[in-house]
Structure formats: C-alpha cells, structure tokens
Design an enzyme around this catalytic site. Structure first.
Site, PDB file in Angstrom:
ATOM      1  N   GLY A 106       0.821  -1.205   0.000  1.00 20.58           N
ATOM      2  CA  GLY A 106       0.000   0.000   0.000  1.00 20.58           C
ATOM      3  C   GLY A 106       0.851   1.250   0.000  1.00 20.58           C
ATOM      4  CG  HIS A 165      -2.807  33.197 -11.881  1.00 23.43           C
ATOM      5  ND1 HIS A 165      -2.001  32.984 -12.982  1.00 23.43           N
ATOM      6  CD2 HIS A 165      -2.965  31.973 -11.292  1.00 23.43           C
ATOM      7  CE1 HIS A 165      -1.694  31.697 -13.046  1.00 23.43           C
ATOM      8  NE2 HIS A 165      -2.262  31.069 -12.026  1.00 23.43           N
ATOM      9  CD  GLU A 166      -4.539  31.549  -7.542  1.00 24.27           C
ATOM     10  OE1 GLU A 166      -5.327  30.601  -7.684  1.00 24.27           O
ATOM     11  OE2 GLU A 166      -3.313  31.427  -7.697  1.00 24.27           O
ATOM     12  CG  HIS A 211      -6.605  28.930 -11.635  1.00 25.22           C
ATOM     13  ND1 HIS A 211      -6.257  28.165 -12.720  1.00 25.22           N
ATOM     14  CD2 HIS A 211      -5.439  29.426 -11.124  1.00 25.22           C
ATOM     15  CE1 HIS A 211      -4.932  28.186 -12.862  1.00 25.22           C
ATOM     16  NE2 HIS A 211      -4.418  28.954 -11.913  1.00 25.22           N
ATOM     17  N   PRO A 219       2.415   4.857   1.205  1.00 20.42           N
ATOM     18  CG  PRO A 219       4.458   5.936   0.821  1.00 20.42           C
ATOM     19  CD  PRO A 219       3.237   5.434   0.110  1.00 20.42           C
ATOM     20  CB  THR A 249      -2.294   2.877   3.582  1.00 21.18           C
ATOM     21  OG1 THR A 249      -1.155   2.025   3.418  1.00 21.18           O
ATOM     22  CG2 THR A 249      -2.435   3.762   2.356  1.00 21.18           C
ATOM     23  N   GLY A 250      -1.311   2.603   6.880  1.00 21.31           N
ATOM     24  CA  GLY A 250      -1.505   1.878   8.130  1.00 21.31           C
ATOM     25  C   GLY A 250      -1.020   0.448   8.109  1.00 21.31           C
TER      26      GLY A 250
END
Length: 600
Positions: A194, A416-417, A420, A196, A198-199
C-alpha cells in the site's frame, strides 16, 4: 559453572596475582635489607660500624661500614637519629606518610578494579549480543501484548476488508490445532502492500494485539551492514529469537530494502544484500515447517521484490492496504478524535468528504494540526475553523505572513486565481471550488482550492479536458484582463502538459488510438532493467508531441473564451480578493450570481 563465569573467575585470580606482583616490585629495594631486632640495632648504634642510615617513618634501614644492610622498627626515631648524626653518620629522615586505608585503596586497588569492571562489561556485551563486539545479532525489538495498552482492531479503521483477511491469521495463532487437525497449513507470510501512511505497520501490530502473541519488528535496512555476512547472521538470529517465543509474529518493514530481485542493478547486484535475501528465503521456507511463526512484511514497491520471495510457501498472501474512501476516512477521523474535545460546529462527515486522497497518516496529522492551532488560540475545544486552517496548512503549506508582496504582484495573483475559479465554475464536470486565496502559502502566491465531492477512481475524457482548461484559466485571465503574461502559470502549465501526455501515451484519448506509448524505463536500482528502450519511432514521437500540444491548446482556448465572456465577473472577483484576500464557495456563488446548483 558456565564458561563465561569460569573465565571470569580465572581472570579474577590473574588480577589478584598482578596486584601482588605490583606490590612486590614496588618494594623490591626494601627486601634486600636483612631484618634484625631492636636489641641489635642498639648495639650497632653504640658501635662505630654504621656508615649510613635511612629513617622511613618508624622503619630504619642501616648500611654498615663493611657493606651489610639491615632493617628494623623503632619508636625512638628522633633520639637515634640525633645520636648517629653526632657521630658523623650520614642520616636521611623521610617524613612519615599518614596514608589512610582509602588512600591505599585508591593507589593500589582502583586501577585493578577498573580493569576488572571493563573486562566484565565486554564479557557481558558478548554474552548478550551487544553492539560493541557482536554485529551478527539482529536489532529486532520484541513487544509483548499488554492487555491494557495493546493495539487491536478497534484502533484500525477504514480498511475493513484487510481486517477480514487477517482474521484467519489471528485464529491460527490463537488455536493452531484447529487447522493442523485436518491437515491445513496456515500461510507462512503476509505481504502488506500500500501507499505510505495507509496503516500497514498499525495493521501488523493490531494482529499481534488481537492474537496476544509476541511481536518482533525490524526494518529491512537493519539487516544490511558494511561487514560481509552480517545481514545473513542477523536474519538467523531474528528467527532464532522468534522460535524461542513461538507462536509469534515477525514484522519486516520496508522489505524492499533487502528483498529486491537478485541480479538487478549495475554490476549484477550486491552480494551482501543477496546473501541476506538468501538466508531470509531459507528461514521462511526451509526444512523446518512447523515453527508457528507468521512473517508479515510491508512495502510500497512490490514490483521490485524477488520472485522467490513471493512464491507460495513464503509470502503466500498479498493484501493490499488501500487509501480509505469517504466512509473509511470518517471512521479514521473518529478514532483520532476520540481524545480530542470537539466544538459543536465540527462535522466529521464534511471533513471526510473534503479530504479525498488522504491516508490514515494524513488524517492523523490533520487532527493534530487542528488541535495545535486551537491550543495556540487558547481554546478549550477544537472547532471547524481550526480544521479548515489545518487542512490549508497540510495541503498548501504554512502561511507566509512575513512575505512582502508588492501591490502589482498582488493584483496579478488576484486576477490569476480568479481566472482559475471562473473557468472551474463555468465548466460542467469539474471539481467544486472550495476556496480562493491570495495569501502566500508554501511556494505559491495564491491558490484556488478545488475539492471533489466524491472519491474518483476513473476519469473520463471530458473531466480531463476541463481540468486542463481550469489549469490554463490563470494564464488566460492574465492575458485577457492584464494584457500580459507572467511566470506565475509555470506549475499550471507543467501539470496540464503532464495530463495531456498521459491522455495520449497511456490512456489512448487522442487520434493515435488506444496504444500504450510511454517510454518511461525502469529505475536502475529499484527495477529489473537497466536500459531504457523506446517502443516507438521518431515519427510517432512527433505525432505524440503534436497531440499533446493540441490538447493543451484546446484547453487554453476554452479558458480564454470563458474569461472573455465573463470579464465583469473576473474583475469583480479579483477586486473582492484584493479586499478580503480569501473568499469561500458561498461568496464565489454570490459574485457570479449563481444559486447552489452548478452553472451549465
């Protein structure tokens, strides 16, 4: 008597003999004098046969005129010394040393005591397998389940399917006879695969806690040392410890550090690592088959493991530990907030929905960051506002409060933002806009945050094309609204190009058809091949570049059209950003005159 203590007794005798020899040589000059009684001393004093005399405390050392040497004891040192001095005898008087017993011990015994202590220390290190003299002992740590503090499946959330797979392992460890009676064999090894965080390690601990058996844990890199043969020796020692404590679980974290395919890499591989792997293979499936040891291992690179490690009889089961879905994230958040006082406005379901792609470690970090933010504000409970700030910090980085941004750059960032956000709101089949900010965070001067409503496992072509258009919306707004372009769109262009490349080369979403055209080679030290082999011609490469350019250009064209048609809305949003710096989804809908439903 064991060999270690027999040797210790021998060394103690040697130490005592050395002390005696030391004292003997230290007083060797005194033993050349013949001992006489006090009466003879008086006779010598009365005669004129004494050439010289030395008084050392109450000890008298006499040399006569005929060369004879005598020693004796007298309490009348001063009287005899005066009497001899009057006769012209050479008299030397050494003051009496009032050495205490402690002083004598310090002078004569402490060096030997230190020597004996050091010897015992090194012998103990050898007997226990200490690092000082024994490199072949494994660094595995053993955890014995404590009924009060053990980790169980109650502490693991969001991966119910994984827990179901492991219940059989737990049952075997609790009651192995149930399986062996009918000739069944329990899997020797379980490989947890799995991403990194994820347990995987937590799952292994929970299995040991549920079964109530000892749990040995070690990292794959702990086997490898600079000394040849150390890795194989540590593997043997690890399994010897496990056999003495069977039934038990041996957990090897990051097993790809030692279990990579043999013969891969430059020069045909690493002999020391391959010896370690060979020993691990033997221990997992050698001649001894009834050891009641379950080997669990974790990796996020199963593709590079040696095939012999993955065959039946070694790692029989491969269990994928996936990223949690929205239901799993909710359960994980409940686990991590059990001991956190939450405010009345905190809705864990909303947090779970807005954290798509987060793994267990990310969610644990999110909860901890929210608690830290609340503590800094002297709150007694963690509120929803704290979770929002923590999410921004985790996703975007810390706020750069001391960054000095000019009004011109701030204005460019606002447009600019806004570009988006407007493109994202005007296009269908895009992720909802959660927040727009022009506060510098991490490496970005601003951000338009889109959070998917649901977990996505596949993406259609329309979504990907609209995603590229949204990424190009910032550059389009700069060109349409300001008449110039800046470097602020660099990361947007890179991400848009990567999506287009994968659409053409991997997903077959272009005129070239459903053909895999990726020329990405395997990594030298992690994969199996050294050389990168291009699987298509130069003419095809030119067609790939043309298709990528066409897709990105189409996305940019769509963004320019939307910005041009909505100049007033872009202007209004940019001005609002310059005033407030941060606007949320409700304010965006208000600016655009939209209801809760998405614009068509």
């Amino acid at each position: 008597m064991s060999p270690v203590y027999r040797n210790a007794f021998l060394w103690m005798i040697i130490a005592v003999l050395m002390i005696l020899l030391f004292n003997m040589f230290n007083n060797a000059g005194n033993y050349s004098f013949v001992k006489i009684d006090y009466t003879k001393l008086i006779r010598l004093v009365d005669s004129d046969k004494i050439k010289s005399v030395r008084f050392d405390g109450n000890e008298v050392y006499i040399t006569t005129t005929d060369g004879k040497r005598y020693r004796t004891y007298t309490p009348e040192v001063k009287d005899i010394a005066d009497k001899l001095a009057k006769k012209g005898v050479d008299v030397v008087v050494k003051p009496k040393e009032n050495n205490s017993i402690l002083t004598n011990i310090l002078i004569y015994w402490v060096p030997m005591i230190v020597f004996i202590f050091l010897w015992f220390y090194f012998m103990n290190q050898m007997n226990k397998g200490g690092k000082a003299l024994n490199f072949g002992k494994s660094n595995a740590r053993m955890f014995v389940s404590d009924p009060k503090n053990r980790v169980t499946f109650k502490d693991v959330a969001g991966i119910d399917e994984v827990k179901d797979e492991l219940l059989e392992i737990i049952e075997f460890l609790k009651n192995p006879g149930k399986f062996t009676k009918i000739g069944a064999k329990i899997p020797k090894g379980v490989l947890l695969v799995g991403a990194p965080g994820t347990g995987k390690t937590l799952v292994a601990k929970a299995v040991a806690g549920e079964a109530g058996v000892p749990f040995f844990t070690i990292s794959g890199s702990d086997f490898v040392e600079m000394f040849v043969g150390v890795g194989a020796s540590r593997v043997r020692d690890l399994f010897n410890q496990a056999k003495r404590n069977a039934p038990c679980i041996v957990f090897i974290d990051e097993i790809d550090a030692v279990g990579r395919q043999r013969g891969a890499g430059v020069g045909g591989g690493n002999d020391e690592r391959e010896q370690t792997l060979n020993q691990l293979l033997v221990e997992m499936d050698g001649f001894q088959t009834d050891t009641n040891i379950i080997v669990m291992a974790a990796t996020n690179r199963p593709d590079v493991l040696d095939p012999a490690l993955l065959r039946p009889g070694r790692f029989d089961r491969r269990i994928v530990v996936p990223k949690p879905d929205v239901k799993g994230r909710l359960e994980i958040l409940k686990v991590h907030t059990r001991k956190i006082p939450l405010g009345d406005d905190v809705d864990l379901e909303i947090i779970a929905k807005t954290t798509s792609g987060f793994v267990g470690a990310d969610l644990a970090n999110l909860v901890n960051e929210a608690a830290l933010i609340a503590a800094r504000k002297n709150k007694t409970k963690v509120e929803m506002e704290d979770f929002d700030l923590a999410k921004d910090k985790v996703l975007l980085g810390p706020e750069r409060k001391n960054a000095i941004i000019s009004e011109r750059e701030k204005r460019i960032t606002a447009y600019h933002e806004s570009g988006h956000a407007i493109v994202a709101k005007m296009l269908p089949n895009t992720d909802p806009v959660h927040k727009v900010s022009i506060i510098p965070r991490g490496m970005a001067l601003g951000v338009t945050q889109q959070l998917p409503e649901d977990d996505k496992y596949t993406y259609d072509k329309e979504y990907l094309m609209n995603r590229i258009a949204v990424l190009m919306g910032g550059r389009a707004a700069e060109e349409v609204m300001l008449g110039s372009i800046t470097t602020g769109a660099g990361n947007d262009i890179e991400r848009a190009t990567e999506i287009a490349r994968r659409m053409v080369c991997e997903w077959g979403m272009s005129s070239l058809g459903p053909i895999h055209l990726s020329d990405e080679g395997k990594e030298v030290f992690l994969g199996r091949d050294i050389a990168v082999r291009k699987t298509f011609s130069e003419e095809t490469a030119r067609l790939i570049d043309a298709e990528i350019k066409k897709i990105v250009d189409d996305g940019y064209r769509i963004a320019v059209e939307i910005i041009t048609e909505n100049k007033d809305k872009v202007e209004k949003m940019a001005q609002r950003l310059l005033e407030k710096e941060v606007i949320d989804a409700k304010e965006i809908d208000e600016i655009l005159g939209l209801n809760d439903d998405r614009a068509a």
